[in-house]
Enzyme design. Structure first.
Site, PDB file in Angstrom:
ATOM      1  N   HIS A 163       4.890 -51.089  22.099  1.00 27.45           N
ATOM      2  CA  HIS A 163       6.248 -50.690  21.767  1.00 27.45           C
ATOM      3  C   HIS A 163       7.054 -51.966  21.567  1.00 27.45           C
ATOM      4  CE1 HIS A 163      10.276 -49.043  21.923  1.00 27.45           C
ATOM      5  NE2 HIS A 163      10.556 -50.085  22.697  1.00 27.45           N
ATOM      6  N   ASN A 189      -1.143 -47.189  19.125  1.00 24.93           N
ATOM      7  CA  ASN A 189      -0.842 -48.378  18.336  1.00 24.93           C
ATOM      8  C   ASN A 189      -0.492 -49.574  19.215  1.00 24.93           C
ATOM      9  OD1 ASN A 189       1.646 -47.551  19.179  1.00 24.93           O
ATOM     10  ND2 ASN A 189       2.406 -46.979  17.169  1.00 24.93           N
ATOM     11  N   THR A 247       3.904 -48.669  12.187  1.00 34.51           N
ATOM     12  CA  THR A 247       3.665 -47.696  13.269  1.00 34.51           C
ATOM     13  C   THR A 247       2.244 -47.114  13.221  1.00 34.51           C
ATOM     14  OG1 THR A 247       6.009 -47.086  13.205  1.00 34.51           O
ATOM     15  CG2 THR A 247       4.507 -45.526  14.274  1.00 34.51           C
TER      16      THR A 247
HETATM   17  P1  IDP Z   1       7.485 -47.575  16.446  1.00 36.94           P
HETATM   18  O1  IDP Z   1       6.674 -47.641  17.723  1.00 36.94           O
HETATM   19  O2  IDP Z   1       6.767 -48.267  15.308  1.00 36.94           O
HETATM   20  O3  IDP Z   1       8.899 -48.062  16.625  1.00 36.94           O
HETATM   21  P2  IDP Z   1       8.580 -44.850  16.469  1.00 36.94           P
HETATM   22  O4  IDP Z   1       8.951 -44.081  15.257  1.00 36.94           O
HETATM   23  O5  IDP Z   1       9.689 -45.410  17.321  1.00 36.94           O
HETATM   24  O6  IDP Z   1       7.565 -46.025  16.016  1.00 36.94           O
HETATM   25  O7  IDP Z   1       7.653 -43.895  17.330  1.00 36.94           O
HETATM   26  C1  IDP Z   1       7.395 -44.182  18.692  1.00 36.94           C
HETATM   27  C2  IDP Z   1       5.934 -43.939  18.965  1.00 36.94           C
HETATM   28  O8  IDP Z   1       5.649 -42.553  18.771  1.00 36.94           O
HETATM   29  C3  IDP Z   1       4.954 -44.661  18.052  1.00 36.94           C
HETATM   30  O9  IDP Z   1       4.718 -45.996  18.434  1.00 36.94           O
HETATM   31  C4  IDP Z   1       3.716 -43.795  18.186  1.00 36.94           C
HETATM   32  O10 IDP Z   1       2.949 -44.135  19.337  1.00 36.94           O
HETATM   33  C5  IDP Z   1       4.298 -42.385  18.382  1.00 36.94           C
HETATM   34  N1  IDP Z   1       4.290 -41.608  17.138  1.00 36.94           N
HETATM   35  C6  IDP Z   1       5.080 -41.756  16.058  1.00 36.94           C
HETATM   36  N2  IDP Z   1       4.777 -40.845  15.105  1.00 36.94           N
HETATM   37  C7  IDP Z   1       3.762 -40.093  15.598  1.00 36.94           C
HETATM   38  C8  IDP Z   1       2.974 -38.991  15.102  1.00 36.94           C
HETATM   39  O11 IDP Z   1       3.117 -38.500  13.982  1.00 36.94           O
HETATM   40  N3  IDP Z   1       2.032 -38.499  15.948  1.00 36.94           N
HETATM   41  C9  IDP Z   1       1.787 -39.001  17.172  1.00 36.94           C
HETATM   42  N4  IDP Z   1       2.488 -40.031  17.664  1.00 36.94           N
HETATM   43  C10 IDP Z   1       3.459 -40.575  16.905  1.00 36.94           C
HETATM   44 MG    MG Z   2      10.540 -47.253  17.740  1.00 37.87          MG
END
Ligand code: IDP
Ligand code: MG
Length: 193
Positions: free
Chosen positions: A160, A157, A126
């Protein structure tokens, strides 16, 4: 055994002109593109994609954010106003909804054996700062929780990708109608299947 999974190339990927670079990696590993469209999501679609009702999902994002703050030595209360994972998850989710509705997203359904796991592996961690070289996030982004949280925006990043087969089924039904999902054979199915 054959799975389908949803991939979104988020606005940062589209606006940086990385569509080709990224899709190439999914095609090259042997995943089949069975649906694909460029969409500027409505607020309603974004709300359903990042569902507030799914407590464990919102809390999961909050927990990750809290871990990031801890690692950064930042007090979550003074930075974001709470130390409760669900409350923090709601805030980050708000940033995500805003970002994903602001510009076009390329939505793709990929199909293949173990598609969900294979896609997550190619996408990487992530946090781009922690994503291995060779993964999409590791190769095309330097973003970190530190940078993102300081700017009160989601981590850029690029992608999704559905986290598991149940999430994939739900997300595919949100983004595509049945007749937008195609059925055809890729040439290497003869060799690999
Ligand atoms: P993933 O995309 O790797 O599955 P998730 O935990 O589902 O990760 O989180 C969804 C999205 O939320 C991430 O891709 C990222 O863009 C955003 N995100 C996650 N953690 C943070 C944070 O601490 N600050 C800002 N954005 C975050
Ligand atoms: Mg996710």
């Amino acid at each position: 055994m054959i799975q389908q999974t949803l991939v979104l190339l988020k606005p940062d990927a589209v606006k940086r002109g990385l569509i080709g670079e990224i899709i190439k990696r999914f095609e090259r590993v042997g995943l089949k593109i069975v649906a694909c469209k460029l969409v500027k999501p409505s607020k309603d679609l974004a709300d359903k994609h990042y569902p507030l009702e799914r407590q464990e999902f919102v809390e999961g994002i909050g927990k990750k954010t809290l871990e990031n703050y801890k690692e950064m030595g930042v007090d979550p209360v003074s930075e974001i106003g709470s130390s409760d994972p669900y409350e923090i998850g709601k805030i980050v989710r708000g940033w995500l909804v805003e970002m994903i509705t602001s510009d076009p997203v390329l939505a793709i359904v990929l199909e293949g054996p173990n598609a969900v796991e294979i896609v997550r592996k190619l996408v990487g961690h992530t946090l781009p700062v922690k994503a291995d070289p060779g993964t999409i996030r590791g190769d095309f982004s330097f973003d970190s929780a530190f940078f993102a949280n300081a700017k009160k925006r989601p981590i850029k990043n690029l992608i999704h990708a559905s986290g598991n087969p149940e999430e994939a089924e739900y997300e595919i039904s949100l983004w595509f109608t049945k007749d937008e999902i195609h059925n055809y054979k890729r040439s290497e199915e003869e060799v690999m299947y």
